[in-house]
Design an enzyme around this catalytic site. Structure first.
Site, PDB file in Angstrom:
ATOM      1  CG  HIS A   1      -0.356  -0.399   2.641  1.00 26.29           C
ATOM      2  ND1 HIS A   1       0.872   0.318   3.054  1.00 26.29           N
ATOM      3  CD2 HIS A   1      -0.759  -1.540   3.356  1.00 26.29           C
ATOM      4  CE1 HIS A   1       0.894  -0.233   4.456  1.00 26.29           C
ATOM      5  NE2 HIS A   1       0.048  -0.996   4.403  1.00 26.29           N
TER       6      HIS A   1
HETATM    7  P1  TYD Z   1      -2.212  -3.326   7.755  1.00 25.45           P
HETATM    8  O1  TYD Z   1      -2.121  -1.820   7.056  1.00 25.45           O
HETATM    9  O2  TYD Z   1      -2.914  -4.498   6.748  1.00 25.45           O
HETATM   10  O3  TYD Z   1      -0.678  -3.717   8.047  1.00 25.45           O
HETATM   11  P2  TYD Z   1       0.442  -3.651   7.266  1.00 25.45           P
HETATM   12  O4  TYD Z   1       0.685  -2.438   6.792  1.00 25.45           O
HETATM   13  O5  TYD Z   1       1.491  -4.269   8.085  1.00 25.45           O
HETATM   14  O6  TYD Z   1       0.313  -4.867   6.118  1.00 25.45           O
HETATM   15  O7  TYD Z   1      -3.003  -3.359   8.994  1.00 25.45           O
HETATM   16  C1  TYD Z   1      -3.347  -4.412   9.822  1.00 25.45           C
HETATM   17  C2  TYD Z   1      -4.575  -4.091  10.618  1.00 25.45           C
HETATM   18  O8  TYD Z   1      -4.281  -3.248  11.740  1.00 25.45           O
HETATM   19  C3  TYD Z   1      -5.580  -3.341   9.941  1.00 25.45           C
HETATM   20  O9  TYD Z   1      -7.032  -3.778  10.459  1.00 25.45           O
HETATM   21  C4  TYD Z   1      -5.408  -1.993  10.391  1.00 25.45           C
HETATM   22  C5  TYD Z   1      -4.983  -1.863  11.366  1.00 25.45           C
HETATM   23  N1  TYD Z   1      -4.150  -0.712  12.020  1.00 25.45           N
HETATM   24  C6  TYD Z   1      -4.561   0.064  12.943  1.00 25.45           C
HETATM   25  O10 TYD Z   1      -5.717  -0.036  13.493  1.00 25.45           O
HETATM   26  N2  TYD Z   1      -3.718   1.278  13.353  1.00 25.45           N
HETATM   27  C7  TYD Z   1      -2.636   1.260  12.664  1.00 25.45           C
HETATM   28  O11 TYD Z   1      -1.945   2.113  12.832  1.00 25.45           O
HETATM   29  C8  TYD Z   1      -2.159   0.263  11.574  1.00 25.45           C
HETATM   30  C9  TYD Z   1      -0.658   0.419  10.997  1.00 25.45           C
HETATM   31  C10 TYD Z   1      -3.092  -0.824  11.290  1.00 25.45           C
END
Ligand code: TYD
Length: 143
Positions: free
Chosen positions: A55
């Protein structure tokens, strides 16, 4: 924050305040890290089969540090430039600007990836579709 916002990814070497008692690394917002830190999260329990991220963020800038273990980060700017950073030291991080497509992968079993963020969490500023990311980069280039 005094420094201008940089628009490409780069390594940050943190100063180490180690002595005979062990090591201590400081990440102070606006000094060691080029933004005020609004949010911290960390990722662990991933392994070599996992790809995280995939992303871009419209606003948030990040500093990533493997405080334990190692991982790799692939960064794309949507203009054809791509870089792969290996994170394997608690005193070395990478800075990621906003609008950088990132993939974190090749996690060692003991990897703890610390992420410092310039903004609070807002799902609305995430771009999770690569074609949409390319489209927004192109639109940004056109002013
Ligand atoms: P995600 O963006 O998929 O993680 P990565 O960037 O490591 O692939 O996030 C995983 C889950 O955590 C998703 O449900 C969103 C939540 N999340 C939060 O609530 N707050 C945050 O600061 C982050 C980074 C993720």
């Amino acid at each position: 924050m005094q420094e201008p916002i940089k628009d490409s990814a780069y390594f940050i070497e943190f100063a180490e305040h180690g002595d005979e008692r062990g090591h201590l690394v400081v990440a102070e917002g606006g000094q060691d890290v080029p933004f005020d830190i609004q949010r911290v999260f960390y990722i662990y329990g991933s392994d070599a089969t996992i790809v995280r991220g995939s992303h871009a963020n419209r606003k948030t800038r990040f500093v990533l540090v493997n405080v334990a273990g190692s991982s790799k980060v692939r960064v794309k700017d949507g203009l054809g430039n791509e870089a792969i950073f290996c994170l394997n030291r608690p005193r070395t991080g990478i800075y990621l600007p906003q609008m950088a497509w990132k993939e974190m992968y090749d996690f060692s079993p003991d990897s703890v990836l610390l992420v410092l963020c310039s903004e609070h969490y807002d799902e609305a500023e995430y771009i999770r579709d690569y074609d949409k990311f390319l489209q927004e980069v192109q639109q940004g280039q056109q002013g």
